[in-house]
Design an enzyme around this catalytic site. Structure first.
Site, PDB file in Angstrom:
ATOM      1  N   ASP A 219       1.087 -11.663   7.152  1.00  0.00           N
ATOM      2  CA  ASP A 219       1.817 -10.905   5.821  1.00  0.00           C
ATOM      3  C   ASP A 219       3.609 -10.205   5.986  1.00  0.00           C
ATOM      4  O   ASP A 219       3.699  -9.689   5.284  1.00  0.00           O
ATOM      5  CB  ASP A 219       1.375  -8.998   5.714  1.00  0.00           C
ATOM      6  CG  ASP A 219       1.015  -8.638   7.088  1.00  0.00           C
ATOM      7  OD1 ASP A 219       0.317  -9.205   7.355  1.00  0.00           O
ATOM      8  OD2 ASP A 219       0.778  -7.318   7.046  1.00  0.00           O
TER       9      ASP A 219
ATOM     10  N   LYS B  65      10.430   2.795   0.659  1.00  0.00           N
ATOM     11  CA  LYS B  65       8.839   2.092   1.591  1.00  0.00           C
ATOM     12  C   LYS B  65       8.339   3.478   1.736  1.00  0.00           C
ATOM     13  O   LYS B  65       9.465   4.334   2.329  1.00  0.00           O
ATOM     14  CB  LYS B  65       8.768   1.242   2.713  1.00  0.00           C
ATOM     15  CG  LYS B  65       7.912   1.416   3.851  1.00  0.00           C
ATOM     16  CD  LYS B  65       8.459   0.638   4.348  1.00  0.00           C
ATOM     17  CE  LYS B  65       7.857   0.198   5.656  1.00  0.00           C
ATOM     18  NZ  LYS B  65       7.993  -0.454   7.069  1.00  0.00           N
TER      19      LYS B  65
ATOM     20  N   GLY C 291      -0.521   6.444   0.589  1.00  0.00           N
ATOM     21  CA  GLY C 291       1.342   5.680   0.794  1.00  0.00           C
ATOM     22  C   GLY C 291       1.862   6.572   1.359  1.00  0.00           C
ATOM     23  O   GLY C 291       3.588   6.205   0.519  1.00  0.00           O
TER      24      GLY C 291
ATOM     25  N   ASP D 235       9.560  -5.707   8.638  1.00  0.00           N
ATOM     26  CA  ASP D 235       8.808  -5.491   9.465  1.00  0.00           C
ATOM     27  C   ASP D 235       9.586  -4.290  10.011  1.00  0.00           C
ATOM     28  O   ASP D 235       8.705  -5.158  11.514  1.00  0.00           O
ATOM     29  CB  ASP D 235       7.052  -6.028   8.961  1.00  0.00           C
ATOM     30  CG  ASP D 235       6.223  -4.603   8.856  1.00  0.00           C
ATOM     31  OD1 ASP D 235       6.229  -3.814  10.177  1.00  0.00           O
ATOM     32  OD2 ASP D 235       5.156  -4.777   8.164  1.00  0.00           O
TER      33      ASP D 235
ATOM     34  N   GLY E  32       0.699  -1.551  -0.494  1.00  0.00           N
ATOM     35  CA  GLY E  32      -0.446  -0.067  -0.292  1.00  0.00           C
ATOM     36  C   GLY E  32       0.636   1.112  -0.109  1.00  0.00           C
ATOM     37  O   GLY E  32       0.064   2.841  -0.353  1.00  0.00           O
ATOM     38  N   ARG E  33       1.677   1.197   0.006  1.00  0.00           N
ATOM     39  CA  ARG E  33       3.254   1.983   0.254  1.00  0.00           C
ATOM     40  C   ARG E  33       5.016   1.904  -0.184  1.00  0.00           C
ATOM     41  O   ARG E  33       5.416   2.594   0.261  1.00  0.00           O
ATOM     42  CB  ARG E  33       2.545   2.487   1.886  1.00  0.00           C
ATOM     43  CG  ARG E  33       3.642   1.579   2.581  1.00  0.00           C
ATOM     44  CD  ARG E  33       3.735   2.107   4.076  1.00  0.00           C
ATOM     45  NE  ARG E  33       3.895   2.251   5.769  1.00  0.00           N
ATOM     46  CZ  ARG E  33       4.590   2.758   6.436  1.00  0.00           C
ATOM     47  NH1 ARG E  33       4.196   4.238   6.674  1.00  0.00           N
ATOM     48  NH2 ARG E  33       4.780   1.882   7.602  1.00  0.00           N
TER      49      ARG E  33
HETATM   50  P1  AMP Z   1       2.210  -3.141   8.311  1.00  0.00           P
HETATM   51  O1  AMP Z   1       1.633  -2.458   9.376  1.00  0.00           O
HETATM   52  O2  AMP Z   1       3.490  -2.059   7.850  1.00  0.00           O
HETATM   53  O3  AMP Z   1       2.369  -4.229   7.591  1.00  0.00           O
HETATM   54  O4  AMP Z   1       1.039  -2.919   7.035  1.00  0.00           O
HETATM   55  C1  AMP Z   1      -0.456  -3.386   6.868  1.00  0.00           C
HETATM   56  C2  AMP Z   1      -0.382  -2.697   5.531  1.00  0.00           C
HETATM   57  O5  AMP Z   1      -1.068  -1.654   5.351  1.00  0.00           O
HETATM   58  C3  AMP Z   1       0.162  -2.672   4.268  1.00  0.00           C
HETATM   59  O6  AMP Z   1      -0.247  -3.198   2.876  1.00  0.00           O
HETATM   60  C4  AMP Z   1       0.965  -1.527   4.346  1.00  0.00           C
HETATM   61  O7  AMP Z   1       0.912  -1.262   2.510  1.00  0.00           O
HETATM   62  C5  AMP Z   1      -0.497  -0.986   4.152  1.00  0.00           C
HETATM   63  N1  AMP Z   1       0.052   0.503   4.672  1.00  0.00           N
HETATM   64  C6  AMP Z   1       0.293   0.608   5.720  1.00  0.00           C
HETATM   65  N2  AMP Z   1       0.806   1.818   5.781  1.00  0.00           N
HETATM   66  C7  AMP Z   1       0.050   3.121   4.925  1.00  0.00           C
HETATM   67  C8  AMP Z   1       0.171   3.866   3.979  1.00  0.00           C
HETATM   68  N3  AMP Z   1       0.407   5.373   4.855  1.00  0.00           N
HETATM   69  N4  AMP Z   1      -0.792   3.587   2.381  1.00  0.00           N
HETATM   70  C9  AMP Z   1      -1.163   2.800   2.731  1.00  0.00           C
HETATM   71  N5  AMP Z   1      -0.835   1.813   3.096  1.00  0.00           N
HETATM   72  C10 AMP Z   1      -0.521   1.760   4.053  1.00  0.00           C
HETATM   73 MG    MG Z   2       4.700  -5.116   6.609  1.00  0.00          MG
END
Ligand code: AMP
Ligand code: MG
Length: 500
Positions: A266, A127, A140, A276, A106-107
């Site tokens: 994930d 990222k 993002g 992560d 997502g980002r």
């Molecule tokens: P994470 O908690 O980093 O493992 O992220 C979980 C999900 O949320 C993943 O699909 C990321 O790409 C998405 N995500 C986290 N932060 C953002 C953001 N600021 N914009 C878009 N997607 C996000």
């Molecule tokens: Mg992640």
């Protein structure tokens, strides 16, 4: 690290001559298109380099001098694509705190796979590079503090000898991101053996086409376990190999007191690298219930739960493989379950081996587990610092250290010492080995915060740079012994937040 294959000899003259040293071979971009979405990073307004990892750049075969300057700023901000990049966002799903969700980058954006001079293959990923089809409601983007935090901790993990994704650069974007407050935006360039996650398999499984699982399993074997491609049952061999890597990885976390904090499926890489660095942190006083993440209220991802959660995640992985393990589904489930049952033993063996090394034990005895458990119980009851206590045991006269006073310790110490007497290694060799297995410095939470505070609010990168220098040699006693200190007892309980 693990790479395969036919890296050299496939490159055009142009790529071989790229002045920055980019040498991409993008195997993921050749997989079926349901597995990702092609798109470029969103350009940013006025990027600046915050930190650049010249040593890692050189390892990757990149021109560190060139990329430390304007060229690097343009590249690592996403404003200029390196030659040979084929940017894409990967599709994945995942169980977050136990619940299944469709996710995806997502980002993040994968630029491609850099082939190093040694023929190794590494994902180069941004990222915080802007929205993608998987952004859901997110912007993002990423904030500077969390990206620097990932840089510090991932590089510290690498220096501790723990498999991990690494950090090549952080640039600020010159654009604000809005969280609870307005923050400086930043992009991290992450380097990984791959970004194939348990959640990548869960995504393909959700498509309902076993052929996708077969392709992804084959790809993962080729990329990380090429020696198993000709196994009798390749998907079963993949499951076993992934379990072995996770057992080894989580054991290493436990041995240094690392709490990942968000072990969603994930966030589990099949390469066996730590991935992560959101809410992770290192434990100070020994306590299996240690949790830092503000959103982990049930303690699902507490320090002491990590081995069990790894097993839970691997069960989710095995489920995705069931359609390709055997033509008969019942048989496939039995095979998977039989294998999964071995995980706790695999973990225990790795952990015990590591704990023996930490205590200077060169041989195996049946009572070692009790000896180790009793020490941990003692640390827990007396709220002793995990890292420092183990390092201090390597002292010539540990019984004279103030932290080791008390009846429980005076009972435990002779047991350990007579255990050392039952092996042939002289005490000097024991102490040296212990110093090589018990870090003097870990990224202490208050030191990391101090470095981030200086960088983010005062634009002073010096505090972080000095911390990085110390963390790069964790088994050496630092000149400034303050780097070893746990936070003052008066400090409030440390809390981490997801870096979104
Ligand atoms: P994470 O908690 O980093 O493992 O992220 C979980 C999900 O949320 C993943 O699909 C990321 O790409 C998405 N995500 C986290 N932060 C953002 C953001 N600021 N914009 C878009 N997607 C996000
Ligand atoms: Mg992640």
């Amino acid at each position: 690290m693990n790479t395969n294959d036919h890296a050299s000899g496939e490159f055009s003259e142009d790529q071989a001559k790229d002045p920055a040293g980019w040498r991409f071979d993008n195997s993921y971009a050749r997989l079926p298109e349901v597995m990702y979405s092609r798109l470029s990073p969103v350009p940013v307004r006025s990027p600046r380099m915050a930190v650049f990892n010249a040593g890692l750049a050189e390892y990757l075969g990149l021109n560190a001098d060139l990329l430390a300057g304007e060229e690097g700023v343009a590249i690592f901000s996403g404003n200029r694509l390196p030659s040979g990049a084929e940017p894409l966002a990967q599709a994945y799903a995942g169980h977050q705190f136990g619940y299944f969700t469709m996710l995806g980058d997502g980002r993040a954006i994968l630029l491609g796979e850099q082939i190093t001079p040694r023929g190794e293959r590494f994902d180069i990923q941004f990222k915080g590079s802007g929205q993608t089809p998987f952004s859901r409601r997110g912007d993002g983007r990423a904030a500077l503090g969390p990206m620097l935090r990932e840089y510090i901790i991932s590089e510290a993990m690498h220096a501790l000898g723990i498999p991990t994704t690494r950090s090549l650069a952080v640039v600020t974007t010159g654009e604000p991101v809005y969280r609870e407050s307005e923050l400086a935006g930043a992009i991290l360039t992450r380097v990984a053996s791959s970004h194939i996650r348990v959640g990548t398999f869960e995504y393909q499984a959700s498509q309902g086409d076993p052929e996708l699982i077969r392709i992804l399993a084959g790809y993962t074997l080729q990329r990380h376990f090429p020696e198993l491609e000709d196994a009798e049952n390749p998907p079963l061999a993949l499951l076993r190999a992934v379990m072995e890597r996770q057992a080894a990885l989580v054991a290493k976390w436990m041995l240094v007191g690392f709490v990942h904090g968000v072990m969603n499926t994930d966030n589990m890489a099949l390469s066996g690298e730590t991935i992560d660095y959101g809410p992770c942190a290192f434990m100070d006083a020994y306590d299996p219930a240690t949790v830092f993440s503000s959103i982990d209220q049930q303690g699902r991802y507490a320090y002491g739960n990590q081995p069990r959660i790894a097993g839970w995640n691997l069960t989710r992985f095995a489920e995705t493989l069931v359609p390709v393990l055997d033509a008969h589904q019942e048989q496939a489930v039995t095979m998977a379950n039989d294998l999964l049952e071995s995980f706790s033993g695999l973990f225990r063996d790795q952990w015990l081996m590591g704990m023996r090394a930490k205590l200077g034990l060169f041989t195996d005895e049946d009572e070692d587990l009790d000896l180790i458990q009793d020490l941990l119980t003692l640390l827990h009851q007396q709220r002793l610092d995990y890292t420092n206590s183990l390092r201090d045991l390597a002292a010539e006269h540990p019984e004279q250290l103030p932290s080791f006073k008390g009846e429980a310790f005076t009972k435990w110490l002779p047991r350990w010492q007579s255990r050392l007497d039952r092996q042939s290694q002289p005490r000097q060799a024991v102490r040296e080995s212990m110093l090589a297995h018990n870090p003097a410095v870990i990224p202490r939470n208050h030191r990391v915060e101090e470095a981030l505070e200086a960088a983010v609010t005062r634009n002073d990168m010096g505090v972080m740079q000095r911390l990085l220098d110390v963390l790069a040699r964790p088994f050496e006693d630092p000149e400034d012994q303050n780097y070893r200190l746990p936070p003052p007892a008066s400090a409030p309980a440390y809390k981490t937040f997801c870096g979104t």
